[in-house]
Design an enzyme around this catalytic site. Structure first.
Site, PDB file in Angstrom:
ATOM      1  N   ASP A  54       0.832  -1.204   0.000  1.00 31.00           N
ATOM      2  CA  ASP A  54       0.000   0.000   0.000  1.00 31.00           C
ATOM      3  C   ASP A  54       0.870   1.259   0.000  1.00 31.00           C
ATOM      4  OD1 ASP A  54       0.883  -0.140   2.603  1.00 31.00           O
ATOM      5  OD2 ASP A  54      -1.085   0.122   3.532  1.00 31.00           O
ATOM      6  N   SER A  55       2.208   1.072   0.009  1.00 33.12           N
ATOM      7  CA  SER A  55       3.113   2.197  -0.240  1.00 33.12           C
ATOM      8  C   SER A  55       2.804   2.828  -1.589  1.00 33.12           C
ATOM      9  CB  SER A  55       4.574   1.731  -0.189  1.00 33.12           C
ATOM     10  OG  SER A  55       4.792   0.630  -1.038  1.00 33.12           O
ATOM     11  N   ASP A  93      -0.917  -6.280  -0.032  1.00 35.67           N
ATOM     12  CA  ASP A  93      -1.287  -5.620   1.231  1.00 35.67           C
ATOM     13  C   ASP A  93      -2.795  -5.471   1.349  1.00 35.67           C
ATOM     14  OD1 ASP A  93       0.848  -5.001   2.872  1.00 35.67           O
ATOM     15  OD2 ASP A  93       1.301  -3.112   1.865  1.00 35.67           O
ATOM     16  N   LYS A 121      -0.670  -9.399   3.299  1.00 36.55           N
ATOM     17  CA  LYS A 121       0.126  -8.811   4.386  1.00 36.55           C
ATOM     18  C   LYS A 121      -0.770  -7.867   5.184  1.00 36.55           C
ATOM     19  CE  LYS A 121       3.630  -5.759   3.700  1.00 36.55           C
ATOM     20  NZ  LYS A 121       3.137  -4.565   4.440  1.00 36.55           N
ATOM     21  N   GLU A 123      -0.777  -5.300   8.838  1.00 35.63           N
ATOM     22  CA  GLU A 123       0.067  -4.601   9.811  1.00 35.63           C
ATOM     23  C   GLU A 123      -0.519  -4.702  11.206  1.00 35.63           C
ATOM     24  OE1 GLU A 123       0.721  -0.534   8.677  1.00 35.63           O
ATOM     25  OE2 GLU A 123       1.450  -1.077   6.680  1.00 35.63           O
ATOM     26  N   GLU A 190       9.900  -3.776  10.321  1.00 35.02           N
ATOM     27  CA  GLU A 190      10.259  -2.479   9.722  1.00 35.02           C
ATOM     28  C   GLU A 190      10.822  -1.522  10.772  1.00 35.02           C
ATOM     29  OE1 GLU A 190       7.431  -0.757   7.009  1.00 35.02           O
ATOM     30  OE2 GLU A 190       8.482   1.170   6.976  1.00 35.02           O
TER      31      GLU A 190
HETATM   32  O1  KIV Z   1       3.669  -1.066   1.527  1.00 36.83           O
HETATM   33  C1  KIV Z   1       4.830  -1.476   1.420  1.00 36.83           C
HETATM   34  O2  KIV Z   1       5.493  -1.327   0.379  1.00 36.83           O
HETATM   35  C2  KIV Z   1       5.413  -2.145   2.577  1.00 36.83           C
HETATM   36  C3  KIV Z   1       6.893  -2.382   2.578  1.00 36.83           C
HETATM   37  C4  KIV Z   1       7.639  -1.122   2.680  1.00 36.83           C
HETATM   38  C5  KIV Z   1       7.297  -3.385   3.593  1.00 36.83           C
HETATM   39  O3  KIV Z   1       4.721  -2.466   3.485  1.00 36.83           O
END
Ligand code: KIV
Length: 272
Positions: A54-55, A93, A121, A123, A190
């Site tokens: 989600d970056s 994510d 993934k 968090e 992280e």
């Molecule tokens: O969203 C993302 O790209 C991430 C990584 C930086 C681990 O969670």
């Protein structure tokens, strides 16, 4: 090396491969990226895990944080990445507030998997154990993400290193162990001190994927925009590999080789 055309990644990567890498102490490489061409290049360069993170909210879409990212945006990019890469393990994510309870997590994780991801993934620490257990028991591989969790940036008071006090470090270690027991298949660490990255990695049987967690995690992850020097104010833990390469595939291949051969991350890209 002919990184442009060679099929560097010979086999399809699965959760079992990730376990085996850990058992055999072979570092594996993860890259966060968002489109089909970059995904294809990652496959050719031997990147084992591709994360549609989600970056993308901050890199592709220009937001100040990851919080505005929607499920529809994630699905759009996961589908593109899945079209471009047939060999890496694709991790997707779940964005902010799309897994606040287990039922919501179930329906959104289903969408991510049906879009072409092989793992989701999420968090958060021990509070997510019930969710991890439920997804895992229903056949959805889960990568947890602890330490600096960008979806909680306002609660954390900024993009700050986590786990520096003994109490915080102890909580992170306990979170990691609880998530493994709940069924997580991997865990992103992280922005934590290198010593803690090693301690957590040593304590777990599942692989740890570090980003600013020192050299002793089982794998590393960086964002493609950071690798290519596109980020205006890159975090300390990232590195522009393009300055030491002739072209974009060369930069990615250098990142892959430097991780596998233990040259990245060094102390300049880690925290004490
Ligand atoms: O969203 C993302 O790209 C991430 C990584 C930086 C681990 O969670």
């Amino acid at each position: 090396m002919d990184y442009g055309s060679a099929e560097a990644l010979k086999n399809i990567v699965t959760v079992l491969s990730l376990r085996k890498f850990k058992e055999e102490r072979e570092k594996f490489v993860t890259v966060a990226l968002y489109d089909a061409q970059m995904a294809a290049m990652a496959e050719r360069c031997g990147v084992e895990v591709v994360l549609v993170g989600d970056s993308l909210g901050m890199t592709v879409l220009g937001y100040d944080s990851t919080l505005p990212v929607t499920m529809d945006q994630m699905i759009y990019h996961i589908e593109a990445v899945a079209r471009g890469n047939k060999k890496s393990l694709i991790m997707g994510d779940l964005p902010f507030m799309t897994y606040a309870d287990s039922a919501q997590a179930m329906s959104n994780a289903t969408r991510v998997m049906q879009a072409g991801a092989h793992m989701v993934k999420i968090e958060g620490g021990a509070w997510l154990c019930d969710t991890v257990k439920m997804l895992s028991e229903r056949g959805i591989p889960v990568c947890s993400h602890i330490g600096l969790t960008p979806q909680s940036v306002f609660k954390l008071g900024g993009f700050r290193v986590q786990g520096r006090s003994d109490e915080q470090a102890d909580t992170l270690l306990k979170d990691a162990l609880a998530l493994e027991r709940a069924g997580a298949d991997a865990i992103v660490l992280e922005a934590i001190p290198s010593e803690l990255g090693k301690k957590i990695s040593d304590a777990l049987s599942i692989p740890t994927i570090g980003i600013g967690a020192g050299a002793e995690t089982d794998a590393q992850v960086l964002v493609i925009n950071d690798i290519l020097g596109l980020t205006p104010k890159p975090p300390k833990f990232s590195k522009n590999f393009l300055v030491e390469a002739d072209d974009i595939p060369g930069a990615l291949k250098k990142y892959v080789n430097d991780v596998k051969e233990g040259r990245f991350p060094d102390d300049h890209h880690s925290f004490k």
